[in-house]
Design a protein around this motif. Structure first.
Motif, PDB file in Angstrom:
ATOM      1  N   UNK A   1      20.177  41.753  -1.032  1.00 21.11           N
ATOM      2  CA  UNK A   1      21.437  41.208  -0.517  1.00 21.11           C
ATOM      3  C   UNK A   1      21.747  39.867  -1.166  1.00 21.11           C
TER       4      UNK A   1
ATOM      5  N   UNK B   1      23.807  44.517   2.661  1.00 23.83           N
ATOM      6  CA  UNK B   1      23.563  43.548   3.730  1.00 23.83           C
ATOM      7  C   UNK B   1      22.225  43.845   4.381  1.00 23.83           C
ATOM      8  N   UNK B   2      21.429  42.782   4.603  1.00 23.63           N
ATOM      9  CA  UNK B   2      20.134  42.930   5.272  1.00 23.63           C
ATOM     10  C   UNK B   2      20.086  41.953   6.438  1.00 23.63           C
ATOM     11  N   UNK B   3      19.766  42.466   7.624  1.00 26.39           N
ATOM     12  CA  UNK B   3      19.626  41.597   8.796  1.00 26.39           C
ATOM     13  C   UNK B   3      18.689  42.295   9.762  1.00 26.39           C
TER      14      UNK B   3
ATOM     15  N   UNK C   1      17.646  46.039   9.661  1.00 26.34           N
ATOM     16  CA  UNK C   1      18.728  46.867   9.144  1.00 26.34           C
ATOM     17  C   UNK C   1      18.995  46.541   7.682  1.00 26.34           C
TER      18      UNK C   1
ATOM     19  N   UNK D   1      22.149  47.719   5.022  1.00 25.54           N
ATOM     20  CA  UNK D   1      23.371  48.512   4.886  1.00 25.54           C
ATOM     21  C   UNK D   1      23.901  48.371   3.465  1.00 25.54           C
TER      22      UNK D   1
END
Lengths: 288, 121
Positions: free
Chosen positions: A76, A85-87, A90, A92
């Protein structure tokens, strides 16, 4: 020799000049026309080519194996387009935003990212009355024209004269189209809008170091701003096409200018001679 | 429980910015104590994917709810699986908005309320 036909402002006659130039030169040269306006290719309307082949345009987008992912976030962070996206636990991906650079899969320490093809358009080719015809078509809803344009350019690589019909504007698709040209024709119209967008286009071709000249379309209308600007900046005006109901009538029926009004052919041949002279001058001075 | 508010400026006296991805600042506030900090929105510089960048930042700040005017699908798709409640259609003075939030006057959005690129240009 590669001649690109571009303009800042849309609707100033790129297709009119590209198609008529190609038709005027085809009896004496090997001519290829490459429609690089992949969001709205329209040279085919005037040239009516027989399409003989096509190939898909794909870009490589990331696929993350979540079981291998440790959510470290390196992918990301490196993505210039926020397509991943990394959080928390997760990860995505947003394939529509991906430019296919491959940095995420290259840098993934867990080797959790592989790449898959995403179809974004098609390149078609064929023959149009002795002109080699190539066009790109970006799938409706897709945002990235340059990969399609690159593939059009790879296909349209003949020995003779290659005419590239560029998209309007001065953004990435235009730069991709004109970047390795020997000459760039800039279309404009004698209005404040035409002048504003011409100055942007001139800055672009100067930055790219491409020799260029101007064609003014619909002369007799508007004001003297474009002529004054070209004079002041010592930019050659290579052709003037008048605001003429007959030209508009022919064009609106899908007939190329030189097909509908054959008297124009000699003017397009002369246009090519002028282009060649300027481009050759440049080549000579580089050699010296 | 911290909440993130899209803001036109850096204090509670500023207004809620209508855009999520391209708001200039986020105010991160603890509604019970009204203690707050502001952060610059990383998304405002992004060529594309502004909402995604902004959403990741909000997640990283540990906010549990977002108050904003509009939220697009990409940002929502990051905020929602991260367990962050999204309240859209929020406007006006930030201090007033926080009071309204505490009194439960906003309804959580179940989806993005605008399309992509809504707040750009």
């Amino acid at each position: 020799m590669i001649i690109s036909v571009a303009s800042g402002k849309g609707g100033t006659g790129k297709t009119l000049v590209s198609t008529s130039l190609a038709l005027s030169l085809k009896d004496d040269y090997d001519v290829t026309i490459a429609d690089c306006d992949v969001e709205e290719p329209n040279d085919h309307i005037f040239l009516k080519p027989q399409i003989t082949g096509n190939e898909p345009v794909n870009i490589q987008v990331p696929v993350v194996a979540e079981e291998k992912c440790t959510f470290c976030g390196k992918c990301a962070k490196v993505c210039a387009f926020n397509a991943i996206a990394v959080f928390g636990n997760h990860v995505l991906t947003f394939p529509q935003l991906c430019h296919g650079c491959g940095a995420c899969s290259y840098l993934c320490p867990e080797k959790a990212i592989t790449e898959e093809d995403r179809h974004i358009g098609v390149v078609e080719w064929g023959d149009a009355k002795g002109i080699e015809f190539v066009q790109g078509i970006l799938t409706v809803g897709e945002a990235m024209a340059p990969p399609v344009i690159r593939q059009v350019k790879e296909r349209a690589c003949g020995e003779g004269i290659i005419i590239r019909d560029a998209p309007p504007g001065t953004s990435c698709p235009v730069v991709e189209t004109i970047r390795d040209s020997d000459f760039c024709l800039l279309l404009t119209e004698p209005t404040p809008f035409g002048l504003n967008d011409l100055t942007l286009a001139v800055e672009t071709v100067k930055e790219l170091g491409i020799p260029f000249g101007v064609v003014i379309n619909r002369t007799g209308a508007g004001d003297a701003g474009v002529e004054d600007y070209c004079k002041k900046e010592k930019i050659p005006v290579l052709m003037r096409i008048p605001l003429d109901t007959e030209i508009a009538r022919i064009y609106s029926r899908g007939i190329a200018l030189v097909d509908g009004m054959p008297g124009w052919k000699s003017r397009f041949v002369q246009l090519f001679k002028d282009i060649k002279e300027i481009a050759d001058e440049r080549t000579d001075s580089v050699k010296r | 429980m911290k909440i993130a508010i899209t803001a036109t400026g850096t204090t509670l006296e500023n207004d809620v910015d209508a855009r999520f991805g391209r708001c200039p600042y986020f105010i991160i506030v603890e509604p019970d104590t009204m203690e707050y900090e502001y952060i610059d929105n990383a998304g405002i510089q992004a060529g594309g994917g502004a909402g995604i960048a902004a959403a990741q930042m909000v997640v990283g700040k540990g906010a549990e709810a977002v108050l904003t005017g509009s939220c697009g699908p990409n940002a929502y798709n990051v905020l929602s699986p991260a367990g962050i409640k999204v309240f859209t259609g929020v406007a006006g003075n930030i201090r007033d908005v926080i009071e309204d939030y505490k009194e439960g006057r906003f309804k959580e959005s179940a989806q993005a309320n605008v399309s992509s690129h809504h707040g750009k240009g």
